[in-house]
Write a protein that holds these residues in place. Sequence first.
Motif, PDB file in Angstrom:
ATOM      1  N   GLN A  70     -11.262 -33.564 -11.490  1.00 13.62           N
ATOM      2  CA  GLN A  70      -9.988 -33.950 -10.257  1.00 13.62           C
ATOM      3  C   GLN A  70      -8.596 -32.928 -10.494  1.00 13.62           C
ATOM      4  OE1 GLN A  70      -9.193 -38.469 -11.217  1.00 13.62           O
ATOM      5  NE2 GLN A  70     -11.005 -38.579  -9.864  1.00 13.62           N
ATOM      6  N   ASP A  71      -8.304 -32.568 -11.577  1.00 14.85           N
ATOM      7  CA  ASP A  71      -7.335 -32.002 -11.804  1.00 14.85           C
ATOM      8  C   ASP A  71      -7.489 -30.112 -11.939  1.00 14.85           C
ATOM      9  OD1 ASP A  71      -5.604 -33.837 -12.429  1.00 14.85           O
ATOM     10  OD2 ASP A  71      -6.492 -34.254 -14.214  1.00 14.85           O
ATOM     11  N   GLU A  96     -11.863 -27.255 -16.027  1.00 17.07           N
ATOM     12  CA  GLU A  96     -11.828 -28.132 -17.060  1.00 17.07           C
ATOM     13  C   GLU A  96     -13.338 -27.573 -17.940  1.00 17.07           C
ATOM     14  OE1 GLU A  96     -12.774 -32.068 -19.362  1.00 17.07           O
ATOM     15  OE2 GLU A  96     -11.179 -31.446 -17.619  1.00 17.07           O
TER      16      GLU A  96
END
Length: 400
Positions: A158-159, A162
């Motif tokens: 979501q960010d 990663e």
Amino acid sequence: AAVREIKALCDGPQDVIAIDDFGRFYDRYVLLTGKITQALEISKRPLQKPVVQADTTTSDDDATDAEFDELAALHGLEVDAVRRQLPEYMKIPPGVLEEAVTSLRAGKHLLLSGPPGTGKSTIAEALCRAVVANQYELVTGTADWTTFDTIGGYMPTQDGLEFSPGIVLRCLEQGRWLVIDELNRADIDKAFGPLFTLLAGSGDTQSARRIVLPYRREGKNVEIRWAQQRSGARGDWVLTPGWRMIGTLNVSDKASLFQLSFAFLRRFAVVDVPLPARSDYEAFLTTELGSDMDEQTRRRIVDAALDLAFSRRQLGPAILQDIARFVRIGIVETSTGEPTYGDPVDAFVTAVRLYAVPQYEGAEAAETDQMMRIVNQAWPERGEDAWRVLRDALDAVALS
């Protein structure tokens, strides 16, 4: 007990069982034939002593505290400790465990090589349990593996993106050994290339070594460092003198075998796991077949199975154990009073087609012809037409 229940039902006051009692009736009586068949099959199984298991009470919370003990256990590893982790019926050819144990203690990672079904994966897990109990991971190599699977790579979240560690980094992070089954099915240079330097050994110069990977996590470079112990070491992923990778490979996988480069092999000790001695193999197979057939038929099946095992396309005990179990279960009388296969030879040939023929994938004509000769010579009175289905199955997997 079932007969008593049925008699009580017949002698009881109820002429009809209420519909809400149907489940009870179905479980006890309609499924009874299946339970009888199961009991008959279990009664024919060969008796075997249970496998001695290692103490597996170590938890992830204990991993750091157990680290020094792991290295001490590795240095003190003995053949008998590994043998106790193996099934009692498993016969290991002389020298295999001695070579494997000494190689691990000498600082090498390990490759177990040999024909399919010789117990390479079982030995690999036994070696792990003898040192680190349940603190190891077992995975199977595939041709699709890349550094994303072994080391890691970016995954969307979501960010944003990663870094997600692969199987090797996860094992290093948790201090768990890694067992890779069918290692030579993977493209080793593509999947493990960045790790070659750290897999080289545990020499004095290792303490300064590290790998900086082309990834970042939480604003820092992703690194794999060499350290004498994980506790107190910098970074999340630390390679220590007590960590080992064990791989298995089948020598019959010729199409994949040469993907193991010399650069990779230099990091490993390669231990051959051959077929057991014919006398041990014979005793094992005779026991697995059981006694629910006449001695002459069992003798001919055992001889034919051993000839197949020691043919050009060798077959290990695990494959012949599957064949023997199929025969033993196939000729056991069921609840109907009849076995699934009335003829043990028919059951044996069917089992060979199901379990042995897949190992002939890509086989040459000389190998498949040898299998057919073995079967024909064992039962010459049946004629070649009796084996047509087996011949067709071989033709479907062999080289044209």
